[in-house]
Every structure is written in structure tokens, then in C-alpha cells.
Design a protein around this motif. Structure first.
Motif, PDB file in Angstrom:
ATOM      1  N   SER A   1      43.130  54.884  72.071  1.00 33.56           N
ATOM      2  CA  SER A   1      43.848  55.630  71.043  1.00 33.56           C
ATOM      3  C   SER A   1      42.895  56.562  70.294  1.00 33.56           C
ATOM      4  N   ASP A   2      43.405  57.727  69.907  1.00 35.26           N
ATOM      5  CA  ASP A   2      42.618  58.687  69.129  1.00 35.26           C
ATOM      6  C   ASP A   2      42.892  58.592  67.629  1.00 35.26           C
ATOM      7  N   VAL A   3      43.727  57.635  67.217  1.00 37.54           N
ATOM      8  CA  VAL A   3      44.143  57.572  65.815  1.00 37.54           C
ATOM      9  C   VAL A   3      42.947  57.422  64.880  1.00 37.54           C
ATOM     10  N   TYR A   4      42.097  56.441  65.138  1.00 35.32           N
ATOM     11  CA  TYR A   4      40.980  56.215  64.227  1.00 35.32           C
ATOM     12  C   TYR A   4      39.965  57.358  64.308  1.00 35.32           C
ATOM     13  N   LYS A   5      39.784  57.898  65.491  1.00 31.35           N
ATOM     14  CA  LYS A   5      38.891  59.048  65.653  1.00 31.35           C
ATOM     15  C   LYS A   5      39.389  60.225  64.809  1.00 31.35           C
ATOM     16  N   ASN A   6      40.707  60.459  64.809  1.00 30.63           N
ATOM     17  CA  ASN A   6      41.270  61.550  64.021  1.00 30.63           C
ATOM     18  C   ASN A   6      41.107  61.310  62.518  1.00 30.63           C
ATOM     19  N   ILE A   7      41.180  60.054  62.110  1.00 37.50           N
ATOM     20  CA  ILE A   7      41.000  59.709  60.699  1.00 37.50           C
ATOM     21  C   ILE A   7      39.591  60.073  60.240  1.00 37.50           C
ATOM     22  N   LEU A   8      38.601  59.700  61.038  1.00 34.97           N
ATOM     23  CA  LEU A   8      37.213  60.018  60.701  1.00 34.97           C
ATOM     24  C   LEU A   8      36.962  61.522  60.733  1.00 34.97           C
ATOM     25  N   LEU A   9      37.515  62.187  61.742  1.00 28.56           N
ATOM     26  CA  LEU A   9      37.314  63.625  61.879  1.00 28.56           C
ATOM     27  C   LEU A   9      37.952  64.407  60.734  1.00 28.56           C
ATOM     28  N   TYR A  10      39.107  63.960  60.255  1.00 30.45           N
ATOM     29  CA  TYR A  10      39.780  64.668  59.165  1.00 30.45           C
ATOM     30  C   TYR A  10      38.913  64.651  57.904  1.00 30.45           C
ATOM     31  N   THR A  11      38.411  63.476  57.545  1.00 30.23           N
ATOM     32  CA  THR A  11      37.552  63.388  56.366  1.00 30.23           C
ATOM     33  C   THR A  11      36.257  64.156  56.583  1.00 30.23           C
ATOM     34  N   GLN A  12      35.708  64.088  57.797  1.00 28.97           N
ATOM     35  CA  GLN A  12      34.487  64.823  58.116  1.00 28.97           C
ATOM     36  C   GLN A  12      34.684  66.324  57.910  1.00 28.97           C
ATOM     37  N   LYS A  13      35.820  66.828  58.334  1.00 23.81           N
ATOM     38  CA  LYS A  13      36.122  68.264  58.213  1.00 23.81           C
ATOM     39  C   LYS A  13      36.222  68.678  56.742  1.00 23.81           C
ATOM     40  N   LEU A  14      36.929  67.880  55.934  1.00 26.01           N
ATOM     41  CA  LEU A  14      37.061  68.202  54.515  1.00 26.01           C
ATOM     42  C   LEU A  14      35.716  68.172  53.802  1.00 26.01           C
ATOM     43  N   TYR A  15      34.879  67.228  54.168  1.00 27.13           N
ATOM     44  CA  TYR A  15      33.564  67.117  53.538  1.00 27.13           C
ATOM     45  C   TYR A  15      32.680  68.308  53.924  1.00 27.13           C
ATOM     46  N   ALA A  16      32.734  68.672  55.202  1.00 26.69           N
ATOM     47  CA  ALA A  16      31.900  69.779  55.683  1.00 26.69           C
ATOM     48  C   ALA A  16      32.315  71.105  55.051  1.00 26.69           C
ATOM     49  N   GLU A  17      33.600  71.292  54.804  1.00 22.05           N
ATOM     50  CA  GLU A  17      34.097  72.557  54.251  1.00 22.05           C
ATOM     51  C   GLU A  17      34.017  72.611  52.723  1.00 22.05           C
ATOM     52  N   GLY A  18      33.574  71.531  52.107  1.00 18.58           N
ATOM     53  CA  GLY A  18      33.463  71.521  50.652  1.00 18.58           C
ATOM     54  C   GLY A  18      34.782  71.289  49.947  1.00 18.58           C
ATOM     55  N   ILE A  19      35.774  70.789  50.654  1.00 14.78           N
ATOM     56  CA  ILE A  19      37.087  70.505  50.063  1.00 14.78           C
ATOM     57  C   ILE A  19      37.115  69.111  49.451  1.00 14.78           C
ATOM     58  N   LEU A  20      36.440  68.179  50.098  1.00 17.38           N
ATOM     59  CA  LEU A  20      36.289  66.832  49.553  1.00 17.38           C
ATOM     60  C   LEU A  20      35.144  66.834  48.538  1.00 17.38           C
ATOM     61  N   ASP A  21      35.389  66.290  47.372  1.00 15.10           N
ATOM     62  CA  ASP A  21      34.371  66.225  46.325  1.00 15.10           C
ATOM     63  C   ASP A  21      33.064  65.676  46.905  1.00 15.10           C
ATOM     64  N   PRO A  22      31.953  66.429  46.811  1.00 11.86           N
ATOM     65  CA  PRO A  22      30.689  65.981  47.396  1.00 11.86           C
ATOM     66  C   PRO A  22      30.133  64.714  46.747  1.00 11.86           C
ATOM     67  N   ASP A  23      30.642  64.351  45.569  1.00 11.43           N
ATOM     68  CA  ASP A  23      30.199  63.116  44.930  1.00 11.43           C
ATOM     69  C   ASP A  23      30.942  61.888  45.454  1.00 11.43           C
ATOM     70  N   SER A  24      31.920  62.099  46.306  1.00 11.87           N
ATOM     71  CA  SER A  24      32.731  60.981  46.804  1.00 11.87           C
ATOM     72  C   SER A  24      31.911  59.854  47.421  1.00 11.87           C
ATOM     73  N   PRO A  25      30.873  60.146  48.224  1.00  9.62           N
ATOM     74  CA  PRO A  25      30.093  59.045  48.817  1.00  9.62           C
ATOM     75  C   PRO A  25      29.303  58.232  47.794  1.00  9.62           C
ATOM     76  N   LEU A  26      29.210  58.728  46.568  1.00  7.90           N
ATOM     77  CA  LEU A  26      28.464  58.022  45.514  1.00  7.90           C
ATOM     78  C   LEU A  26      29.394  57.374  44.493  1.00  7.90           C
ATOM     79  N   ASN A  27      30.622  57.832  44.431  1.00  5.20           N
ATOM     80  CA  ASN A  27      31.543  57.383  43.391  1.00  5.20           C
ATOM     81  C   ASN A  27      32.240  56.078  43.747  1.00  5.20           C
TER      82      ASN A  27
END
Length: 525
Positions: A271-297
């Protein structure tokens, strides 16, 4: 004073001295809160109580934030006492020292009628069952229609602690929800972004909102200082993905490839479900859409970033929108919130409900002389009459009727009574009628109802296989958490997931899957 009471007092005194030595000061030494039943009076549905007999005392060791009962709480327990001809006595030690109190009480050999355990998986609870300190309640449940009707079926399964047919406690129900997202409505308005009337958006619409909140200056301060969405790390320092169920993850469900009857997407190589979950967050983080402090908060820090207007979207419970909005308005008087659900791959809103639906266990002890009365008390609280008192309060104490409308006393809250029992199908429980106006209830209630109605229950029912407690498995779980977090942050490529899965199988995962599948199949049969 009976021998049992003397022993209990000794235990409470010892605990108070221990806690005083540790903390230096404490004004709650395990006080006994009680509402004495009246000798006479009409009870309006008293469950057959014989008022000519002496009330039966039911002592309950409970975990709450305070020991002293407010007047409306006393009035509630008075109603319970009158209905059943009992004397329901709460023994409430300091909340911070409850584990110590519980342990001391159990080893004293002389315990109250009912003891509260924080979880059905609590080691002290399991040991108490094995040692015979806690008794099965099956026979007392036969006539407890309210407990059976208003508790999750899988909660009773989870309380079959010895994996036989014996049930070892009454569940304090936790209503399972599919939480969506709190969203800055004032930002949406400034950017002329309209949302559907049903507050359901597609993945593309959600992405549009996140991008606009990041790059289109939603607070109109002329700066690039906002982020679309915030996340945070859990207690194990694992970053929580932005979307999970919204990308097709519904916990343990029937397998699609047949290698195992039941599977979790994390461990399903087909299944690609979990892979897509990780990739979605990865994409938001790379584009600066996900708060960069999230990994620390942690969750509190992420919530603070939202309150301060750094992020425009955060996952949360719909019932908290009003309170969150009031805090926001103290910082920005123009701030407004709304609530959104993101549709999944099937084009509808669905979200995983994990766990057993249990928020603690009321266990009847072997010391109880009237276990049937203890069970009747909890059953009554979920009856039509008992639930009306518990949720709506008591006329003349909690509220008065004005033009046939309840007007609540502004100085009271529902308090301890509402932390004892809950109906599994009553999401309105989350919306305290003493704290919401009618307009606020009308706005929030549909969101809360949808959060409850759209749950897909994970088939593991909160079960933890023995394999999960093996050192090899536990050690690799730490590695797994580290690897998946690094993938979401872009520090590792997504193809590392395949290797992580293979290593998981080698480090106890195979046995974990075997045991989990056996358990789920036992429930199916």
C-alpha cells in the motif's frame, strides 16, 4: 468507626504524610466528599429504593483535581443517593499523588468499594485483577441496561482483562471523535476564499488555503511571517503528520493483499497510503507551508503559535473553537475562527477512531459488601433521569427556568459530576450548557456531531500485543520513529521507508502482526 473505615483513614494519613514530605505543602489530603441522603422525600423514579432501610454506603476512591464538592455537585450526588438509597462517598486524594494513593490502598488489604484506575492497561489494574483485589461484574451488569446501552461494545471487550468472558470494571467512556481543523476565518475573508456551507473541503481546496495563508499575506501586515499550518511532536518526540485519515489511513482494517487478514498501513508494503502521508508532510515542510518550528513544538507550543497569528490552521477539537476564538480576540480583536473537515480519497469525510473508548475504569473491589449497589449507582447516572441531572444540572441549583428556557447560574460549572460517567452517543456532553450561549451552541454543535458521526473504528480496539513489550521490538520502535520523522523533514528519501519496514519485520514486527491478527480474529468470531 468500622475496621474498614479505620484502615482507610490510616492509608489516607500515611499518603498525606508522604506527599507532604515530597511537596512541602498541600491543602488536599485525600478528603472524603459525601452528600448524605435525606431520610424522606419523593425521588421521582428511585429505581425501587426502599426508603425504610438504612442507606448503603459506597466508598469510591477517585481521581479528580480537587476534593471539595461545590453546592451543585453535592446536589447531584444527593439525587443519586435519594434514587438508590445509598450514601455515595468520594475519597479524593491529591491529583498529583493519585498513583501513590492507589498503590497504598491496594496493598493495605482494606480498600473502598470502588477504585478508579486511569486505564484498563494500567499495570496496577491488571495486577489487581490477577490478585483477586478486583472482581468480575458480569452478574451485576445483567440488569444494568443503561451501562450496556451507553457504552461502546468494544469497551466491554477491552475490560475482559484475563481474555476470558469476565468483565472487570465499568468504563468511564471517552467519546471517539474524528477531529478536523480550526481555521482563521478572518484570514479567509481577507483573501476572499469561500468555503462550502457544510465545512467540508477537498484536498485541493485545503492545499489552496494553506498556500494562501503562507504566501498571500493573510494578516495584511506587509510581511511574509505566516505559515499555512502548524503541527507538533508527541510525547515520544515524533512529528505528527499534517494529514492521516484524510489520505486513506483508517487504522487496522482488513488487508487488501491477503498476506495477513488485517493490516496497518505503516507496515503494508503493498500500500502507498503511509508513504503518501509522509510525502505530504515532507512537501509542506520543504515549501515552507508547514511551520518550521513544528519539529520542536509540543502541542502547547503549537497552540500558542496559532493564538499569536503565526499559523492559520491547526488540528483540534471543534468543541474548543469558541474558547480558542476568545483567546485570539484578546490578541487580535478582529480574529474569527471556523472549522474544516478534509474529504478523503473516497470523496467523503472519515477519520480513524483509535483505542477502547475508555477514559479510565471504575473497578469494584473484593472488599465491597454491596457490589450490586455500586454498579446501580453508575447505571443510574446514565439513565434518563440521572443523565438529565448530570448534563443539564438541577433546577434551582444549576439553573432556573425563565419562559421555559434554562438560565444558568453564572457562578457554577458542571465540575466533578460530569467527570464520572459519559454516554458514548452524546457528543453534546462536550458542550457545557453553562458556558455556551444558544448562538454558540448552534454554530459548534454541527461540527461536533460530524466529528463523532464520521469515525471509522480501528479494528485493534486499542489492544497492545505482548510482542510490543519485547526489548528488541521496543528498541526498533525508537529507530522507526526517528526514521519516519527524518523522512517527513526531508532528511531521508522516501525509499528509506521500504528498508525501515523490512527491518521492523525482522525486529519483532512479524510476531507483532501475528498476535494482533489473532486478537482481531478472536473479536470477529
Amino acid at each position: 468507626m468500622t475496621k474498614k473505615t479505620k484502615s482507610l483513614v490510616v492509608v489516607m494519613a500515611v499518603t498525606a504524610m508522604m506527599l507532604a514530605a515530597c511537596s512541602g505543602n498541600g491543602n488536599n489530603n485525600g478528603e472524603q466528599a459525601t452528600a448524605k441522603p435525606e431520610a424522606t422525600g419523593n425521588t421521582n423514579g428511585n429505581a425501587g429504593a426502599d426508603k425504610q432501610e438504612e442507606p448503603v454506603t459506597i466508598k469510591v476512591l477517585a481521581q479528580f483535581g480537587r476534593a471539595d464538592l461545590t453546592e451543585n455537585e453535592k446536589a447531584f450526588f444527593q439525587k443519586v443517593n435519594e434514587a438508590l438509597n445509598i450514601d455515595f462517598q468520594l475519597v479524593i486524594p491529591p491529583s498529583s499523588g493519585y498513583a501513590e494513593q492507589l498503590q497504598l490502598t491496594l496493598i493495605s488489604g482494606d480498600v473502598p468499594d470502588v477504585v478508579f484506575f486511569p486505564s484498563e492497561q494500567d499495570e496496577m489494574f491488571i495486577n489487581a485483577v490477577r490478585d483477586g483485589a478486583v472482581i468480575p461484574i458480569n452478574s451485576y451488569l445483567e440488569n444494568s441496561e443503561n451501562l450496556k446501552n451507553y457504552s461502546y461494545e468494544h469497551s466491554w471487550e477491552a475490560l475482559k482483562t484475563m481474555r476470558d468472558d469476565n468483565i472487570y470494571g465499568v468504563p468511564r467512556t471517552s467519546i471517539t471523535r474524528n477531529d478536523g481543523f480550526m481555521v482563521r476565518k478572518d484570514w479567509l475573508d481577507k483573501l476572499s476564499i469561500e468555503i462550502p456551507a457544510d465545512n467540508e473541503v477537498t484536498l485541493d481546496q485545503f492545499n489552496e488555503i494553506l498556500r494562501a495563508f503562507t504566501f498571500d499575506d493573510p494578516d495584511q501586515d506587509g510581511k511574509q511571517d505566516t505559515y499555512g499550518v502548524g503541527s507538533y511532536v508527541d510525547a515520544n518526540k515524533v512529528l505528527l503528520p499534517v494529514l492521516v485519515s484524510e489520505l486513506g489511513h483508517y487504522g487496522w482494517q482488513k488487508s487488501t493483499d491477503g498476506s495477513y487478514p488485517f493490516m496497518l498501513p505503516e507496515y503494508d508494503a503493498q500500500s502507498d497510503v503511509y508513504k503518501n502521508i509522509l510525502l505530504y508532510t515532507q512537501k509542506l515542510y520543504a515549501e515552507g507551508i508547514l511551520d518550521p518550528d513544528s519539529p520542536l513544538n509540543d502541542s502547547a507550543a503549537a497552540s500558542e503559535r496559532f493564538k499569536q497569528g503565526v499559523t492559520g490552521v491547526i488540528r483540534g477539537f471543534a468543541g474548543h473553537v469558541n474558547a480558542q476564538e476568545k483567546v485570539l480576540k484578546e490578541i487580535d480583536p478582529q480574529a474569527e475562527l471556523t472549522y474544516l473537515f478534509v474529504k478523503g480519497p473516497e470523496g467523503k469525510v472519515q477519520g480513524t477512531g483509535y483505542g477502547t473508548g475508555i477514559w479510565g475504569v471504575w473497578a469494584v473491589t473484593a472488599e465491597s459488601e454491596h457490589p450490586e449497589k455500586a454498579i446501580q449507582a453508575f447505571d443510574y447516572m446514565l439513565s434518563e433521569e440521572g443523565w438529565d441531572y448530570l448534563y443539564n444540572g438541577i433546577e434551582g441549583v444549576d439553573y432556573k427556568l425563565v419562559n421555559n428556557e434554562k438560565v444558568y447560574n453564572p457562578d457554577i460549572s458542571r465540575g466533578i459530576a460530569t467527570s464520572i460517567m459519559r454516554r458514548h452517543n452524546a457528543p453534546e456532553f462536550f458542550l457545557d450548557p453553562t458556558k455556551f450561549t444558544k448562538e454558540e451552541l448552534d454554530r459548534v454543535s454541527p461540527w461536533v456531531d460530524k466529528a463523532v458521526a464520521t469515525v471509522v473504528t480501528s479494528m485493534d480496539k486499542g489492544y497492545v500485543p505482548p510482542a510490543a513489550r519485547e526489548p528488541q521490538y521496543m528498541d526498533y520502535k525508537l529507530t522507526w520513529d526517528e526514521l519516519t520523522t527524518k523522512i517527513m523533514l526531508g532528511d531521508l528519501p522516501i525509499d528509506q521507508l521500504d528498508k525501515a519496514r523490512a527491518d521492523w519485520y525482522k525486529n519483532g514486527g512479524e510476531q507483532y502482526l501475528k498476535e494482533m491478527n489473532e486478537y482481531i480474529q478472536s473479536l470477529e468470531n
